[in-house]
Design a protein around this motif. Structure first.
Motif, short mmCIF file in Angstrom:
data_model
loop_
_atom_site.label_atom_id
_atom_site.label_comp_id
_atom_site.label_asym_id
_atom_site.label_seq_id
_atom_site.Cartn_x
_atom_site.Cartn_y
_atom_site.Cartn_z
N MET A 173 19.88 -0.19 -4.74
CA MET A 173 21.25 -0.73 -4.71
C MET A 173 21.27 -2.21 -5.08
SD MET A 173 23.98 1.06 -3.58
CE MET A 173 24.98 0.04 -2.51
N ALA A 174 20.23 -2.93 -4.65
CA ALA A 174 20.18 -4.37 -4.90
C ALA A 174 19.67 -4.68 -6.30
CB ALA A 174 19.31 -5.05 -3.84
N GLY A 175 19.39 -3.63 -7.07
CA GLY A 175 18.99 -3.84 -8.47
C GLY A 175 17.50 -3.92 -8.70
N PHE A 176 16.72 -3.55 -7.70
CA PHE A 176 15.26 -3.57 -7.87
C PHE A 176 14.72 -2.19 -8.21
CE2 PHE A 176 15.96 -7.21 -4.97
CZ PHE A 176 15.27 -8.19 -5.66
N THR A 177 13.47 -2.17 -8.69
CA THR A 177 12.76 -0.90 -8.84
C THR A 177 11.88 -0.76 -7.61
OG1 THR A 177 12.59 -1.55 -11.15
CG2 THR A 177 11.44 0.44 -10.51
N CYS A 178 11.72 0.47 -7.16
CA CYS A 178 10.96 0.72 -5.95
C CYS A 178 9.52 1.12 -6.29
CB CYS A 178 11.62 1.90 -5.25
SG CYS A 178 11.78 1.61 -3.56
N VAL A 179 8.56 0.52 -5.59
CA VAL A 179 7.17 0.94 -5.77
C VAL A 179 6.71 1.54 -4.45
CG1 VAL A 179 4.83 0.17 -6.33
CG2 VAL A 179 6.80 -1.00 -7.34
N ASN A 180 6.28 2.79 -4.50
CA ASN A 180 5.90 3.51 -3.30
C ASN A 180 4.41 3.31 -3.01
OD1 ASN A 180 5.79 5.79 -1.36
ND2 ASN A 180 7.84 6.10 -2.21
N VAL A 181 4.08 2.93 -1.77
CA VAL A 181 2.66 2.78 -1.41
C VAL A 181 2.32 3.82 -0.35
CG1 VAL A 181 0.93 1.22 -0.44
CG2 VAL A 181 2.69 0.32 -1.93
N PRO A 182 1.22 4.58 -0.59
CA PRO A 182 0.89 5.65 0.37
C PRO A 182 0.32 5.13 1.68
CG PRO A 182 -0.74 5.55 -1.39
CD PRO A 182 0.30 4.53 -1.73
N SER A 183 0.39 5.98 2.70
CA SER A 183 -0.19 5.66 4.00
C SER A 183 -1.68 5.99 4.00
CB SER A 183 0.48 6.49 5.09
OG SER A 183 1.86 6.29 5.08
N ASN A 184 -2.44 5.33 4.87
CA ASN A 184 -3.84 5.68 5.07
C ASN A 184 -3.91 6.80 6.13
OD1 ASN A 184 -3.57 4.42 7.57
ND2 ASN A 184 -4.40 2.49 6.84
N GLY A 188 -1.05 4.00 8.74
CA GLY A 188 -0.62 2.65 8.33
C GLY A 188 -0.60 2.56 6.81
N ILE A 189 -0.39 1.33 6.31
CA ILE A 189 -0.38 1.13 4.86
C ILE A 189 -1.81 1.10 4.32
CG2 ILE A 189 -0.08 -0.72 3.15
CD1 ILE A 189 2.62 -0.93 3.68
N ASP A 190 -2.04 1.76 3.19
CA ASP A 190 -3.34 1.72 2.53
C ASP A 190 -3.47 0.36 1.84
OD1 ASP A 190 -5.37 1.94 0.60
OD2 ASP A 190 -5.18 4.14 0.61
N LEU A 191 -4.32 -0.52 2.40
CA LEU A 191 -4.40 -1.91 1.92
C LEU A 191 -4.86 -1.99 0.46
CD1 LEU A 191 -5.87 -3.88 4.97
CD2 LEU A 191 -3.52 -3.81 4.15
N ASP A 192 -5.81 -1.12 0.08
CA ASP A 192 -6.28 -1.18 -1.32
C ASP A 192 -5.16 -0.83 -2.27
OD1 ASP A 192 -8.78 -1.96 -0.56
OD2 ASP A 192 -9.54 0.10 -0.36
N LYS A 193 -4.38 0.20 -1.88
CA LYS A 193 -3.26 0.62 -2.74
C LYS A 193 -2.19 -0.49 -2.79
CE LYS A 193 -4.49 4.70 -4.19
NZ LYS A 193 -5.15 5.52 -3.24
N LEU A 194 -2.05 -1.20 -1.67
CA LEU A 194 -1.07 -2.29 -1.64
C LEU A 194 -1.52 -3.42 -2.57
CD1 LEU A 194 1.51 -3.53 -0.36
CD2 LEU A 194 0.05 -4.56 1.38
N ARG A 195 -2.82 -3.74 -2.53
CA ARG A 195 -3.34 -4.79 -3.41
C ARG A 195 -3.15 -4.42 -4.87
NH1 ARG A 195 -7.61 -4.93 0.48
NH2 ARG A 195 -7.26 -6.69 1.88
N GLU A 196 -3.32 -3.12 -5.16
CA GLU A 196 -3.12 -2.66 -6.55
C GLU A 196 -1.65 -2.77 -6.96
OE1 GLU A 196 -4.51 1.38 -6.97
OE2 GLU A 196 -6.47 0.78 -6.15
N ALA A 197 -0.76 -2.57 -5.98
CA ALA A 197 0.67 -2.49 -6.31
C ALA A 197 1.32 -3.86 -6.52
CB ALA A 197 1.41 -1.76 -5.19
N VAL A 198 0.77 -4.92 -5.88
CA VAL A 198 1.44 -6.22 -6.00
C VAL A 198 1.11 -6.90 -7.32
CG1 VAL A 198 1.54 -6.63 -3.51
CG2 VAL A 198 -0.41 -7.52 -4.83
N GLY A 199 1.97 -7.83 -7.71
CA GLY A 199 1.73 -8.58 -8.93
C GLY A 199 2.83 -9.59 -9.15
N GLU A 200 2.91 -10.10 -10.35
CA GLU A 200 3.90 -11.13 -10.69
C GLU A 200 5.32 -10.59 -10.65
OE1 GLU A 200 2.96 -13.45 -14.17
OE2 GLU A 200 1.96 -14.69 -12.63
N ASP A 201 5.43 -9.26 -10.64
CA ASP A 201 6.78 -8.66 -10.63
C ASP A 201 7.21 -8.28 -9.20
OD1 ASP A 201 4.99 -6.62 -10.26
OD2 ASP A 201 5.72 -5.36 -11.91
N THR A 202 6.37 -8.61 -8.19
CA THR A 202 6.71 -8.24 -6.81
C THR A 202 7.75 -9.20 -6.23
OG1 THR A 202 4.48 -7.38 -6.47
CG2 THR A 202 5.78 -7.85 -4.48
#
Ligand SMILES: *Cc1c(COP(=O)(O)O)cnc(C)c1O
Length: 480
Positions: A173-184, A188-202
């Motif tokens: 709704m706020a105009g963003f694209t959603c990136v889904n990160v899986p649970s471990n 909890g959040i899978d930290l490796d997957k989170l590190r892969e998901a972040v970047g300059e577009d986060t």
């Protein structure tokens, strides 16, 4: 049961309008109705009986156990209602001169102060009318922050797969694209997957902790650090603060913005969609973007001002939001006090763990180890072995006179029931629930086919939920 229109008898009435004490002013012809409105005509007795009958057919937290996970259906103390009904609060108009509503502004300022203390934030707005509305407000603050810095490449919001459905909806709704990160595997959040998901577009992260599995993510500081180092901001979905209030603060977990559902944890009745408040608190870096007006103290006087906030995201709702919900929240915070607030969350967690422990030998519990304020039961095995679903168990609970838990949520667990007993239930009630739940389980093993027939004791049995959602009949047809 008849609709009130069907009970109407032409000519029957109970209006006692006082004599007019002002000059009568004729409505211009062009503004008048061609025909009188088709209002039901009834006596006071008819009306009173009709609504009493309706009230008897509803089920609320005052009727009994209501373990609707994530919704915090707890008992709302009557003193909140008394305070919210004070004529000084109900008789004011939002356009009244400021000096005549200093008490109301004081309520907003005090509630802001205490709720900022509880969340670890610097400023707060009470404009949003619900949790999802608060999420939109909070995510727009994040958007405005990046925009004000000229950082236009941040187009993505990270959301874990256990998130409440409103989170991805808000991001979009706020105009963003959603990136889904899986649970471990621990939930909890899978930290490796989170590190892969972040970047300059986060642009940021939206997270609930404890999450919808009832698990507190112990990596939370690492999670918010990963987001911060990528240049994003972290949003805490605090719709349900029942597990942590007075114990840990989103601000100390590294979050920049949070919304609270005052109608959940801070105790406003919300069954049936009554007025809510999705208060949004933020750290000082986001405060310039908050919706205005906002009460500002100047000596002994409070002012509401729109001036001097050129970067505000603007209004999110008319005037100041659902003010009486803020009165209830402040009453709740003041009556519980510094000791009572953590005690309430401790008891919410204790009750959930007690219930979980008592059911563990009968049901498959998805939430492993200690849970926070809620836990997840899965009927997956039972469904595969004898065809009994989570819905069947829920319908059986209706037959026993208790409200079923949240069903089929979170989406990552098949055939699940999400149980949140809350702190306002006694051990006696919980023990009775355990007895009922065990009885239902035994029934499901013994006669699975019968489970699909339930409920048999309720006024309505199994409504067509899809039809009710897709073709709701919300207008009375006079012609039938
Ligand atoms: C209830 C809830 C929401 C949505 O709140 P509404 O007031 O229903 O819009 C969002 N997130 C979580 C975790 C919730 O429990």
């Amino acid at each position: 049961m008849n609709l009130i229109f069907e009970n109407s008898v032409p000519g029957r009435k109970c209006d006692l309008v006082p004599p007019c004490d002002v000059p009568v002013c004729e409505m211009p012809q062009g503004l008048r109705r061609a025909a009188a409105p088709r209002l039901p005509e009834l006596s006071e007795t008819d009306i009173s009986r009709h609504y009493t009958k309706l009230a008897e057919r509803t089920y609320g937290v005052n009727n009994g156990f209501y373990p609707l996970g994530s919704c915090t259906m707890k008992y709302n103390p009557r003193i909140n209602e008394e305070m919210a009904a004070l004529p000084g609060f109900t008789g004011v108009h939002p356009l009244q001169p400021e000096h005549t509503v200093q008490g109301c502004l004081e309520v907003m300022a005090l509630a802001e102060k205490y709720l900022c203390e509880i969340t670890g934030m610097d400023e707060m707005t009470f404009q949003p009318a619900a949790g999802a509305h608060g999420e939109l407000t909070g995510v727009l603050l994040i958007k405005q922050y990046h925009k004000a810095r000229g950082d236009h490449k941040r187009t993505k919001i990270i959301v874990p797969d256990s998130a409440h459905g409103t989170n991805p909806a808000t991001a979009v709704m706020a105009g963003f694209t959603c990136v889904n990160v899986p649970s471990n595997p621990e939930g909890g959040i899978d930290l490796d997957k989170l590190r892969e998901a972040v970047g300059e577009d986060t642009a940021g992260l939206m997270l609930t902790n404890p999450n919808t599995l009832g698990i507190f993510d112990k990596n939370i500081l690492e999670i918010t650090k990963i987001i911060r180092e990528a240049g994003g901001l972290s949003y805490y979905d605090g719709a349900n603060l029942n597990a942590i209030m007075g114990e840990v603060r989103p601000g100390d977990m590294g979050f920049d913005v949070v919304h609270l559902n005052l109608h959940k944890t801070f105790s406003t009745p919300h069954g049936g969609g009554g007025p809510g408040s999705g208060a949004v608190g933020c750290k000082a870096i986001l405060a310039p973007y908050l919706p205005k007006p906002h009460p500002v103290r100047d000596g002994d006087t409070l002012h509401l001002t729109m001036e001097g906030y050129p970067d505000s995201i603007g209004r999110m709702k008319a005037f100041y939001g659902n003010f009486l919900t803020v009165v209830r929240a402040l009453t709740y915070v003041l009556t519980l006090g510094k000791e009572g607030i953590p005690e309430a969350s401790h008891n919410a967690v204790l009750n959930a763990n007690y219930l979980k422990h008592e059911l563990e030998d009968t049901y498959d519990i998805h939430t492993k180890g200690h849970c926070m304020h809620e836990f997840i039961i899965t009927l997956d095995k039972m469904h595969k072995e004898n065809g009994v679903t989570a819905t069947d168990i829920a319908k059986a609970m209706l037959d026993e006179g208790i409200h079923p838990p949240t069903m089929y949520f979170p989406l990552i667990v098949p055939e699940d029931l999400m149980v949140e007993p809350t702190e306002t239930e006694s051990k006696t009630t919980l023990d009775e629930v355990v007895r009922i739940m065990k009885k239902i389980h035994a029934m499901a093993l013994e006669d699975p086919a019968h489970m699909h027939e339930l409920p048999v004791n309720t006024v309505i049995r199994r409504p067509d939920e899809v039809k009710a959602a897709r073709e709701p009949v919300i207008r009375y047809s006079f012609d039938k």
